[in-house]
Design an enzyme around this catalytic site. Structure first.
Site, mmCIF file in Angstrom:
data_model
loop_
_atom_site.group_PDB
_atom_site.id
_atom_site.type_symbol
_atom_site.label_atom_id
_atom_site.label_comp_id
_atom_site.label_asym_id
_atom_site.label_seq_id
_atom_site.Cartn_x
_atom_site.Cartn_y
_atom_site.Cartn_z
ATOM 1 N N GLY A 216 -121.055 -17.952 -83.265
ATOM 2 C CA GLY A 216 -121.703 -17.053 -82.311
ATOM 3 C C GLY A 216 -121.369 -17.495 -80.900
ATOM 4 O O GLY A 216 -120.809 -18.579 -80.692
ATOM 5 N N LYS A 217 -121.682 -16.678 -79.931
ATOM 6 C CA LYS A 217 -121.496 -17.070 -78.530
ATOM 7 C C LYS A 217 -122.332 -16.173 -77.653
ATOM 8 O O LYS A 217 -122.621 -15.034 -78.014
ATOM 9 C CB LYS A 217 -120.028 -16.940 -78.116
ATOM 10 C CG LYS A 217 -119.652 -17.822 -76.941
ATOM 11 C CD LYS A 217 -119.376 -19.220 -77.415
ATOM 12 C CE LYS A 217 -118.798 -20.100 -76.345
ATOM 13 N NZ LYS A 217 -118.167 -21.275 -76.958
#
Ligand code: GLU
Length: 432
Positions: free
Chosen positions: A121-122
């Site tokens: 994720g980011k």
């Protein structure tokens, strides 16, 4: 692994003749190359090449002058087949959704490369943190944390620091999340201050992991790290600590830089002095005993080891054929384009790709999360020893995969990582 082709190496899929600098399209090209090697089923390819979940939020923030400014933020969860989404939050004026999608995708392959039980994720907020006060940053961070609250959590999605965020940012997010829940949740973010469940060794982990990967590359190339010349582009968390750790190993750091430019000294730069100088002046430029060098010239200067430790797309078709380093270790995410990869491979440059070279950060984030969940904390020595084991094993698995498929280390890492995520996806099966 069932999905890894045992047959002869596949021809590399044709990359479009013109170089595309969109990071998300680059991430997809890198994936497509590995999918081809692995002969992945077309449906599985579609699942793995697109993010699972994308959240865009508006972040109204009261500025110090009393006015309200509305920032735009993102959180992208690319894949959670192997565990909760994991990855940093970036504050930068040039953040785009496509950049965050690329960074989330790279996190999926990174956690799989080092074989830790996370997905990818980011997050990012479009803002200029250098022009914001600490109270403004706190208010923006807390509101952003509140906006992404529905999709983060210790078993769901665990943020961490990235470009221009740090342990203080993580403390604010941890507090906002915990206050909303009504109980303290240590495991919701990593890269926290030690006093609230942070891990020993996390602050240095990205640079330390990079050092270990370079040590292994030196062994393979029968090259000595002692006395090797090192040029480092970027003097943030990864770059500045890498400079110190490489100097401790008696490598000679001949050039460093930050967003304002670089400095050079063929006899070596003292990284501790450089850090103190930057602390006072806001830049390494002008440091006594050094001459000025541009970021572009730093990348193509004569050196043994080049460490891009800043942002994406700094090694492209424009300069790849001028790179003189024997080893490139990507402490940054996405510094090299697929076209440039091919040029460097032809020149015999050993590329330690980002999803391996900078994976030390997320590896110690994993250790931090484990310690938080157990409320049982390890010494710095234990953390570093475990980090080294993970990095050395991952380096050799990548190297071996690349050798087997007669390709370079980036594709080796992708084949290894994509194969692991594909296996997890296949064995779980498609819901419903
Ligand atoms: N932002 C770092 C990275 O790009 C660390 C991520 C983490 O620790 O979750 O790998």
């Amino acid at each position: 692994m069932a999905t890894v082709a045992k047959a002869a190496p596949q021809p590399i899929p044709r990359i479009a003749p013109r170089e595309d600098l969109n990071p998300y399209r680059i991430a997809q090209i890198q994936f497509d190359i590995a999918a081809e090697y692995l002969k992945l089923d077309p449906g599985l390819r579609q699942i793995l090449r697109t993010p699972k979940r994308i959240l865009e939020v508006s972040v109204p923030t009261k500025m110090d002058n009393g006015q309200i400014k509305v920032f735009t933020g993102f959180r992208v969860q690319h894949n959670i087949a192997r565990g909760p989404a994991k990855g940093g939050i970036r504050y930068h004026p040039a953040v785009t959704l496509d950049e965050v999608k690329a960074l989330a995708t790279w996190m999926t392959w990174k956690t799989a490369t080092v074989n830790i039980p996370f997905g990818g994720g980011k997050g990012g907020v479009i803002c200029d943190p250098k022009r914001m006060s600490k109270p403004e940053l706190e208010r923006m961070t807390r509101r952003f944390a509140s906006e992404i609250f529905p999709i983060i959590g210790p078993d769901q999605d665990i943020p961490a620091p990235d470009v221009y965020t740090d342990s203080q940012t993580m403390a604010w997010i941890m507090d906002t999340y915990s206050m909303t829940k009504g109980r303290t949740s240590l495991g919701v973010v990593t890269g926290k201050p030690i006093s609230i469940g942070g891990s020993e060794g996390r602050h240095e982990a990205t640079a330390r992991g990079c050092l270990v990967a370079v040590e292994e590359a030196c062994k393979v190339k029968k090259m000595s790290l002692r006395g090797a010349t090192v040029a480092i582009q970027g003097f943030g968390n990864a770059g500045s600590i890498a400079a110190r750790l490489f100097a401790e190993k008696k490598a000679r750091v001949v050039a460093i830089s930050d967003s304002r430019g670089g400095v050079f000294n063929s006899r070596g730069i003292d990284p501790m002095k450089a850090a103190r100088y930057k602390e006072r002046s806001g830049t390494v430029v002008g440091m006594p005993g050094t001459s000025r060098i541009s970021n572009d010239d730093l990348l193509t200067m004569k050196c043994d080891i080049l460490i891009p430790a800043a942002l994406e797309n700094v090694i492209t078709l424009n300069n790849a054929d001028q790179i003189k380093a024997k080893i490139v270790a990507e402490a940054a995410n996405g510094p090299t384009t697929p076209h440039a990869d091919e040029v460097l491979a032809r020149k015999g440059v050993t590329m330690i790709p980002d999803i391996l070279a900078n994976a030390g950060g997320v590896t110690v984030s994993y250790f931090e999360w484990v310690q938080d969940l157990q409320s049982f904390f390890w010494s710095e020595g234990e953390v570093n020893a475990k980090l080294e084991l993970v990095m050395r094993r991952a380096f050799h698995e990548v190297h071996e995969t690349a050798r087997k498929h007669r390709t370079h280390m980036r594709t080796g890492a992708y084949v290894l990582a994509v194969g692991r995520v594909a296996d997890a996806t296949l064995v779980r099966g498609l819901f419903p």
